[in-house]
Scaffold this motif. Structure first.
Motif, PDB file in Angstrom:
ATOM      1  N   TRP A  70      22.054  -1.515  79.403  1.00  0.00           N
ATOM      2  CA  TRP A  70      21.676  -2.599  78.514  1.00  0.00           C
ATOM      3  C   TRP A  70      22.321  -3.838  79.125  1.00  0.00           C
ATOM      4  CZ3 TRP A  70      18.095  -2.074  74.963  1.00  0.00           C
ATOM      5  CH2 TRP A  70      17.890  -0.831  74.372  1.00  0.00           C
ATOM      6  N   PRO A  71      21.555  -4.633  79.881  1.00  0.00           N
ATOM      7  CA  PRO A  71      22.140  -5.811  80.537  1.00  0.00           C
ATOM      8  C   PRO A  71      22.716  -6.801  79.519  1.00  0.00           C
ATOM      9  CG  PRO A  71      19.976  -5.325  81.436  1.00  0.00           C
ATOM     10  CD  PRO A  71      20.152  -4.466  80.218  1.00  0.00           C
ATOM     11  N   ASN A  72      23.902  -7.264  79.824  1.00  0.00           N
ATOM     12  CA  ASN A  72      24.571  -8.305  79.028  1.00  0.00           C
ATOM     13  C   ASN A  72      24.676  -7.966  77.543  1.00  0.00           C
ATOM     14  OD1 ASN A  72      24.872 -10.005  81.328  1.00  0.00           O
ATOM     15  ND2 ASN A  72      22.704 -10.517  81.127  1.00  0.00           N
ATOM     16  N   LYS A  73      24.804  -6.695  77.219  1.00  0.00           N
ATOM     17  CA  LYS A  73      24.857  -6.286  75.809  1.00  0.00           C
ATOM     18  C   LYS A  73      26.186  -6.637  75.144  1.00  0.00           C
ATOM     19  CE  LYS A  73      24.363  -2.394  72.676  1.00  0.00           C
ATOM     20  NZ  LYS A  73      24.189  -0.971  72.539  1.00  0.00           N
ATOM     21  N   LEU A  74      27.271  -6.576  75.903  1.00  0.00           N
ATOM     22  CA  LEU A  74      28.600  -6.695  75.309  1.00  0.00           C
ATOM     23  C   LEU A  74      29.223  -8.058  75.624  1.00  0.00           C
ATOM     24  CD1 LEU A  74      29.750  -3.158  76.467  1.00  0.00           C
ATOM     25  CD2 LEU A  74      28.787  -3.781  74.250  1.00  0.00           C
ATOM     26  N   ARG A  75      29.484  -8.848  74.600  1.00  0.00           N
ATOM     27  CA  ARG A  75      30.107 -10.164  74.797  1.00  0.00           C
ATOM     28  C   ARG A  75      31.554 -10.067  74.361  1.00  0.00           C
ATOM     29  NH1 ARG A  75      26.766 -14.836  74.117  1.00  0.00           N
ATOM     30  NH2 ARG A  75      26.109 -13.996  76.109  1.00  0.00           N
ATOM     31  N   LEU A  76      32.433 -10.028  75.346  1.00  0.00           N
ATOM     32  CA  LEU A  76      33.864  -9.930  75.071  1.00  0.00           C
ATOM     33  C   LEU A  76      34.500 -11.299  74.878  1.00  0.00           C
ATOM     34  CD1 LEU A  76      34.697  -7.098  77.609  1.00  0.00           C
ATOM     35  CD2 LEU A  76      34.168  -6.907  75.184  1.00  0.00           C
ATOM     36  N   ALA A  77      33.909 -12.307  75.500  1.00  0.00           N
ATOM     37  CA  ALA A  77      34.368 -13.698  75.380  1.00  0.00           C
ATOM     38  C   ALA A  77      33.197 -14.570  75.800  1.00  0.00           C
ATOM     39  CB  ALA A  77      35.584 -13.932  76.281  1.00  0.00           C
ATOM     40  N   PRO A  78      33.234 -15.867  75.508  1.00  0.00           N
ATOM     41  CA  PRO A  78      32.104 -16.725  75.887  1.00  0.00           C
ATOM     42  C   PRO A  78      31.732 -16.635  77.373  1.00  0.00           C
ATOM     43  CG  PRO A  78      33.557 -17.899  74.403  1.00  0.00           C
ATOM     44  CD  PRO A  78      34.246 -16.598  74.743  1.00  0.00           C
ATOM     45  N   ASP A  79      32.721 -16.404  78.214  1.00  0.00           N
ATOM     46  CA  ASP A  79      32.455 -16.312  79.656  1.00  0.00           C
ATOM     47  C   ASP A  79      32.583 -14.884  80.195  1.00  0.00           C
ATOM     48  OD1 ASP A  79      35.179 -16.147  79.247  1.00  0.00           O
ATOM     49  OD2 ASP A  79      35.705 -17.325  81.018  1.00  0.00           O
ATOM     50  N   ASP A  80      32.516 -13.888  79.320  1.00  0.00           N
ATOM     51  CA  ASP A  80      32.666 -12.489  79.735  1.00  0.00           C
ATOM     52  C   ASP A  80      31.657 -11.620  78.995  1.00  0.00           C
ATOM     53  OD1 ASP A  80      33.439 -10.016  80.665  1.00  0.00           O
ATOM     54  OD2 ASP A  80      35.474 -10.104  79.860  1.00  0.00           O
ATOM     55  N   THR A  81      30.452 -11.522  79.556  1.00  0.00           N
ATOM     56  CA  THR A  81      29.404 -10.673  79.013  1.00  0.00           C
ATOM     57  C   THR A  81      29.162  -9.537  79.996  1.00  0.00           C
ATOM     58  OG1 THR A  81      28.411 -12.562  77.921  1.00  0.00           O
ATOM     59  CG2 THR A  81      27.030 -10.624  78.153  1.00  0.00           C
ATOM     60  N   ARG A  82      29.079  -8.325  79.486  1.00  0.00           N
ATOM     61  CA  ARG A  82      28.978  -7.150  80.355  1.00  0.00           C
ATOM     62  C   ARG A  82      27.831  -6.242  79.946  1.00  0.00           C
ATOM     63  NH1 ARG A  82      35.205  -5.502  81.450  1.00  0.00           N
ATOM     64  NH2 ARG A  82      36.018  -7.621  81.363  1.00  0.00           N
ATOM     65  N   ASP A  83      27.416  -5.442  80.920  1.00  0.00           N
ATOM     66  CA  ASP A  83      26.409  -4.423  80.647  1.00  0.00           C
ATOM     67  C   ASP A  83      27.047  -3.250  79.913  1.00  0.00           C
ATOM     68  OD1 ASP A  83      24.793  -5.991  82.234  1.00  0.00           O
ATOM     69  OD2 ASP A  83      24.687  -4.563  83.899  1.00  0.00           O
ATOM     70  N   GLU A  84      26.235  -2.568  79.115  1.00  0.00           N
ATOM     71  CA  GLU A  84      26.618  -1.259  78.607  1.00  0.00           C
ATOM     72  C   GLU A  84      25.887  -0.257  79.495  1.00  0.00           C
ATOM     73  OE1 GLU A  84      27.514   0.481  74.413  1.00  0.00           O
ATOM     74  OE2 GLU A  84      25.345   0.343  74.660  1.00  0.00           O
ATOM     75  N   VAL A  85      26.639   0.629  80.119  1.00  0.00           N
ATOM     76  CA  VAL A  85      26.096   1.566  81.088  1.00  0.00           C
ATOM     77  C   VAL A  85      25.908   2.918  80.414  1.00  0.00           C
ATOM     78  CG1 VAL A  85      26.445   2.648  83.337  1.00  0.00           C
ATOM     79  CG2 VAL A  85      27.333   0.332  82.917  1.00  0.00           C
ATOM     80  N   LEU A  86      24.686   3.442  80.484  1.00  0.00           N
ATOM     81  CA  LEU A  86      24.338   4.723  79.873  1.00  0.00           C
ATOM     82  C   LEU A  86      24.412   5.809  80.934  1.00  0.00           C
ATOM     83  CD1 LEU A  86      21.255   3.377  77.934  1.00  0.00           C
ATOM     84  CD2 LEU A  86      23.620   3.485  77.163  1.00  0.00           C
ATOM     85  N   MET A  87      25.129   6.887  80.628  1.00  0.00           N
ATOM     86  CA  MET A  87      25.345   7.955  81.605  1.00  0.00           C
ATOM     87  C   MET A  87      25.022   9.299  80.997  1.00  0.00           C
ATOM     88  SD  MET A  87      28.692   6.558  83.625  1.00  0.00           S
ATOM     89  CE  MET A  87      28.172   7.352  85.147  1.00  0.00           C
ATOM     90  N   MET A  88      24.712  10.259  81.887  1.00  0.00           N
ATOM     91  CA  MET A  88      24.334  11.602  81.438  1.00  0.00           C
ATOM     92  C   MET A  88      24.903  12.645  82.402  1.00  0.00           C
ATOM     93  SD  MET A  88      20.555  13.131  80.577  1.00  0.00           S
ATOM     94  CE  MET A  88      19.907  13.161  82.218  1.00  0.00           C
ATOM     95  N   LEU A  89      25.276  13.768  81.840  1.00  0.00           N
ATOM     96  CA  LEU A  89      25.675  14.941  82.615  1.00  0.00           C
ATOM     97  C   LEU A  89      24.675  16.036  82.269  1.00  0.00           C
ATOM     98  CD1 LEU A  89      27.728  16.256  84.534  1.00  0.00           C
ATOM     99  CD2 LEU A  89      28.998  16.984  82.496  1.00  0.00           C
ATOM    100  N   ASN A  90      23.886  16.447  83.276  1.00  0.00           N
ATOM    101  CA  ASN A  90      22.829  17.417  83.064  1.00  0.00           C
ATOM    102  C   ASN A  90      22.523  18.069  84.404  1.00  0.00           C
ATOM    103  OD1 ASN A  90      20.627  18.767  81.880  1.00  0.00           O
ATOM    104  ND2 ASN A  90      19.235  17.130  82.416  1.00  0.00           N
ATOM    105  N   PRO A  91      22.480  19.384  84.512  1.00  0.00           N
ATOM    106  CA  PRO A  91      22.741  20.376  83.471  1.00  0.00           C
ATOM    107  C   PRO A  91      24.226  20.603  83.320  1.00  0.00           C
ATOM    108  CG  PRO A  91      22.200  21.499  85.501  1.00  0.00           C
ATOM    109  CD  PRO A  91      22.097  20.015  85.788  1.00  0.00           C
ATOM    110  N   LEU A  92      24.589  21.224  82.202  1.00  0.00           N
ATOM    111  CA  LEU A  92      25.978  21.607  81.982  1.00  0.00           C
ATOM    112  C   LEU A  92      26.154  22.935  82.646  1.00  0.00           C
ATOM    113  CD1 LEU A  92      26.697  20.563  78.306  1.00  0.00           C
ATOM    114  CD2 LEU A  92      27.072  19.308  80.384  1.00  0.00           C
TER     115      LEU A  92
END
Length: 181
Positions: free
Chosen positions: A159-181
Protein backbone atom coordinates in the motif's frame (compact mmCIF):
# COMPACT_ATOMS: atom_id res chain seq x y z
CA UNK A 1 24.83 -19.10 21.91
CA UNK A 2 24.21 -20.02 25.53
CA UNK A 3 21.15 -17.85 26.05
CA UNK A 4 19.53 -19.03 22.79
CA UNK A 5 20.02 -22.64 23.91
CA UNK A 6 18.12 -21.79 27.11
CA UNK A 7 15.27 -20.13 25.22
CA UNK A 8 11.88 -21.68 25.92
CA UNK A 9 8.46 -21.09 24.39
CA UNK A 10 5.02 -21.07 25.90
CA UNK A 11 1.86 -21.06 23.81
CA UNK A 12 -1.11 -19.31 25.43
CA UNK A 13 -4.54 -20.22 24.08
CA UNK A 14 -6.92 -18.65 26.61
CA UNK A 15 -7.07 -15.38 28.50
CA UNK A 16 -7.42 -17.14 31.84
CA UNK A 17 -4.03 -18.85 31.34
CA UNK A 18 -2.21 -15.50 31.34
CA UNK A 19 -1.27 -14.55 34.88
CA UNK A 20 -1.32 -10.93 36.07
CA UNK A 21 2.50 -11.05 36.23
CA UNK A 22 2.76 -12.27 32.62
CA UNK A 23 0.26 -9.62 31.51
CA UNK A 24 2.47 -6.96 33.08
CA UNK A 25 5.58 -8.45 31.43
CA UNK A 26 3.83 -8.27 28.03
CA UNK A 27 2.91 -4.64 28.64
CA UNK A 28 6.42 -3.76 29.81
CA UNK A 29 7.98 -5.46 26.78
CA UNK A 30 5.63 -3.65 24.37
CA UNK A 31 6.38 -0.28 25.99
CA UNK A 32 10.14 -0.93 25.81
CA UNK A 33 9.99 -2.04 22.17
CA UNK A 34 7.82 0.87 21.05
CA UNK A 35 9.79 3.50 22.94
CA UNK A 36 13.02 2.10 21.44
CA UNK A 37 11.60 2.75 17.94
CA UNK A 38 10.12 -0.67 17.18
CA UNK A 39 7.21 -0.96 14.73
CA UNK A 40 4.98 -3.14 16.92
CA UNK A 41 1.57 -1.51 16.73
CA UNK A 42 2.04 1.95 18.24
CA UNK A 43 3.40 4.34 15.62
CA UNK A 44 3.91 7.41 17.82
CA UNK A 45 6.26 6.86 20.76
CA UNK A 46 6.57 7.39 23.57
CA UNK A 47 3.76 5.22 24.88
CA UNK A 48 2.75 4.56 28.44
CA UNK A 49 1.84 1.35 30.20
CA UNK A 50 -1.77 2.56 30.44
CA UNK A 51 -2.04 2.88 26.62
CA UNK A 52 -0.41 -0.47 26.02
CA UNK A 53 -2.47 -2.21 28.71
CA UNK A 54 -5.70 -1.55 26.80
CA UNK A 55 -4.25 -3.05 23.60
CA UNK A 56 -2.81 -5.99 25.52
CA UNK A 57 -6.14 -6.72 27.17
CA UNK A 58 -7.88 -6.65 23.77
CA UNK A 59 -5.39 -9.22 22.44
CA UNK A 60 -5.79 -11.45 25.48
CA UNK A 61 -9.59 -11.28 25.26
CA UNK A 62 -9.43 -12.76 21.73
CA UNK A 63 -7.32 -15.78 22.61
CA UNK A 64 -9.03 -19.05 21.70
CA UNK A 65 -7.35 -22.37 20.91
CA UNK A 66 -8.34 -22.41 17.22
CA UNK A 67 -8.46 -18.63 16.62
CA UNK A 68 -5.68 -16.87 18.48
CA UNK A 69 -2.38 -17.94 19.97
CA UNK A 70 0.10 -15.91 21.95
CA UNK A 71 3.65 -17.27 21.82
CA UNK A 72 6.05 -16.17 24.52
CA UNK A 73 9.82 -16.59 24.43
CA UNK A 74 11.62 -16.74 27.78
CA UNK A 75 15.21 -17.10 28.86
CA UNK A 76 15.98 -18.12 32.43
CA UNK A 77 12.39 -17.28 33.38
CA UNK A 78 12.45 -13.75 31.92
CA UNK A 79 10.14 -12.79 29.05
CA UNK A 80 12.38 -11.97 26.08
CA UNK A 81 9.78 -11.57 23.33
CA UNK A 82 6.36 -12.49 22.01
CA UNK A 83 4.23 -12.76 18.89
CA UNK A 84 0.53 -13.17 18.15
CA UNK A 85 -1.02 -15.58 15.62
CA UNK A 86 -4.64 -15.05 14.57
CA UNK A 87 -6.99 -17.09 12.43
CA UNK A 88 -10.36 -15.98 11.11
CA UNK A 89 -13.02 -18.72 11.40
CA UNK A 90 -14.69 -17.70 8.12
CA UNK A 91 -14.62 -20.85 5.93
CA UNK A 92 -13.35 -18.84 2.96
CA UNK A 93 -10.16 -17.79 4.73
CA UNK A 94 -9.68 -20.16 7.69
CA UNK A 95 -6.81 -21.90 5.87
CA UNK A 96 -4.46 -18.98 6.60
CA UNK A 97 -3.38 -17.05 9.67
CA UNK A 98 -2.06 -13.58 10.32
CA UNK A 99 0.98 -12.64 12.36
CA UNK A 100 0.97 -9.59 14.63
CA UNK A 101 3.24 -7.70 17.01
CA UNK A 102 6.47 -9.72 16.78
CA UNK A 103 8.81 -8.17 19.30
CA UNK A 104 11.87 -8.89 21.37
CA UNK A 105 13.00 -6.85 24.34
CA UNK A 106 15.70 -4.34 23.39
CA UNK A 107 18.13 -5.84 25.90
CA UNK A 108 17.90 -9.19 24.08
CA UNK A 109 18.16 -7.94 20.49
CA UNK A 110 20.65 -9.61 18.18
CA UNK A 111 20.38 -12.94 19.98
CA UNK A 112 17.97 -14.66 17.59
CA UNK A 113 14.82 -14.24 19.68
CA UNK A 114 12.73 -12.95 16.75
CA UNK A 115 13.92 -15.71 14.43
CA UNK A 116 13.25 -18.36 17.07
CA UNK A 117 9.76 -16.98 17.76
CA UNK A 118 8.92 -16.99 14.06
CA UNK A 119 10.13 -20.58 13.66
CA UNK A 120 8.01 -21.69 16.61
CA UNK A 121 5.02 -19.75 15.26
CA UNK A 122 5.50 -21.49 11.90
CA UNK A 123 5.48 -24.87 13.64
CA UNK A 124 2.34 -24.08 15.67
CA UNK A 125 0.54 -22.71 12.59
CA UNK A 126 1.34 -25.78 10.48
CA UNK A 127 1.33 -28.64 12.98
CA UNK A 128 -1.27 -27.57 15.53
CA UNK A 129 -3.64 -25.34 13.60
CA UNK A 130 -3.28 -26.97 10.18
CA UNK A 131 -2.79 -23.64 8.43
CA UNK A 132 -1.52 -23.54 4.85
CA UNK A 133 -0.16 -19.99 4.75
CA UNK A 134 0.62 -16.99 6.91
CA UNK A 135 0.20 -13.27 6.20
CA UNK A 136 1.60 -10.15 7.79
CA UNK A 137 2.00 -6.45 7.12
CA UNK A 138 5.09 -4.42 8.00
CA UNK A 139 6.02 -0.76 8.02
CA UNK A 140 8.26 0.08 5.10
CA UNK A 141 11.84 1.37 5.46
CA UNK A 142 12.45 -0.40 8.77
CA UNK A 143 14.46 -3.34 7.35
CA UNK A 144 11.65 -5.70 8.31
CA UNK A 145 11.12 -7.00 4.77
CA UNK A 146 14.70 -8.33 4.73
CA UNK A 147 14.24 -9.99 8.12
CA UNK A 148 11.13 -11.85 6.97
CA UNK A 149 12.56 -12.70 3.53
CA UNK A 150 15.47 -14.46 5.26
CA UNK A 151 12.82 -16.65 6.94
CA UNK A 152 11.19 -17.63 3.64
CA UNK A 153 8.50 -14.94 3.44
CA UNK A 154 7.89 -13.05 0.22
CA UNK A 155 6.42 -9.67 -0.54
CA UNK A 156 3.02 -9.96 -2.22
CA UNK A 157 2.01 -6.31 -2.36
CA UNK A 158 2.27 -2.81 -1.00
CA UNK A 159 0.00 0.00 0.00
CA UNK A 160 2.11 2.94 -1.23
CA UNK A 161 2.35 5.85 1.19
CA UNK A 162 -0.26 4.32 3.50
CA UNK A 163 1.43 5.18 6.79
CA UNK A 164 2.04 8.82 7.76
CA UNK A 165 4.35 8.94 10.74
CA UNK A 166 5.09 12.66 10.38
CA UNK A 167 4.41 15.35 7.76
CA UNK A 168 7.71 14.47 6.06
CA UNK A 169 7.68 10.72 6.80
CA UNK A 170 5.17 8.69 4.80
CA UNK A 171 5.85 4.99 4.28
CA UNK A 172 4.51 2.00 2.44
CA UNK A 173 2.76 -0.82 4.23
CA UNK A 174 4.37 -4.00 2.90
CA UNK A 175 2.22 -7.13 2.62
CA UNK A 176 4.04 -10.44 3.02
CA UNK A 177 3.14 -14.12 2.87
CA UNK A 178 4.68 -17.43 3.86
CA UNK A 179 3.33 -20.22 1.67
CA UNK A 180 3.46 -23.20 1.85
CA UNK A 181 3.97 -23.88 5.52
Amino acid sequence: MTEHQELSFTDFRRRQDVTPLLRQDLIDCWVEVTNAGGAAGFPFPPVTAVEVAAATDAILAELQPQRGRLLIASCKGALTGWVLLRRDPNPLICHWGSVHHLQSRPGYRGRGIGVALMRELHRVARDELGLEQLHLAVRGRMGLEDFYCRLGWREVGRWPNKLRLAPDDTRDEVLMMLNPL
